[in-house]
Design an enzyme around this catalytic site. Sequence first.
Site, PDB file in Angstrom:
ATOM      1  CD  GLU A   1      -2.497   1.299   2.699  1.00 18.99           C
ATOM      2  OE1 GLU A   1      -2.689   2.419   3.222  1.00 18.99           O
ATOM      3  OE2 GLU A   1      -2.868   0.226   3.235  1.00 18.99           O
TER       4      GLU A   1
ATOM      5  CB  THR B   1      -2.868   8.199   2.922  1.00 18.65           C
ATOM      6  OG1 THR B   1      -2.104   7.269   3.685  1.00 18.65           O
ATOM      7  CG2 THR B   1      -3.188   9.385   3.833  1.00 18.65           C
TER       8      THR B   1
ATOM      9  CE  LYS C   1      -6.413   2.256   7.228  1.00 13.66           C
ATOM     10  NZ  LYS C   1      -5.658   3.248   6.443  1.00 13.66           N
TER      11      LYS C   1
END
Length: 217
Positions: A43, A73, A133
């Site tokens: 990621e 993000t 998440k």
Amino acid sequence: MKKHETIARILESGVVAVIRAESKEEGLKVIEAVRKGGIKALEITMTVPGAVDIIKELVEAYKGEDLVIGAGTVLDSETARACILAGAEYIVSPSFDEGTVKLCNRYSIPVMPGVMTPREAVEALEMGVDVLKVFPGNAFGPSIISAFRGPLPQGNYMPTGGVDLSNVKDWINAGAVAVGVGSVLTKGAESGDFERVAQTAAQFVEEVAKARAAKKQ
């Protein structure tokens, strides 16, 4: 469907390496170390300078190899689209943003928005999110997974934040389908010790495998 194949590969990996770095050069070294340690889901966070370019480079460099490269993000749909065009195979956000989820669904790209309340989890599930998440995981610890799974057993939960080698088995036992690991994993990079990053990555892979095996018994 490619989307479901991508999700399956991420869950099979069990560990998502959250890559943060001060520069593009450092980021690429961290990525290579994590890959060497056996973590297959990467990621690349948008806090890394040149993150979108890094994603594009990685997709081209590791084409055909067993890596799943995504973007983290991601705060809005504009950024999500830029990452997808660069080749990102999945999108991760620190919070639930309806526009980002819609954009990813439009292009059949897995999206993992951050949730911390049942309401956010339900809203994400209603929009077809496959993996939730749980962030920041260290706000509650592994028990938050069990708490979510009580009323919402249909959800797939991936904690990020607060996951380390001492408690990763507890997260898996609580029902996490995978874990996201950042600073604990890449700490060695702070002193230029990328071999330590590779060793830590290998330990996380081993601990998740052991926890999953024990859970099946």
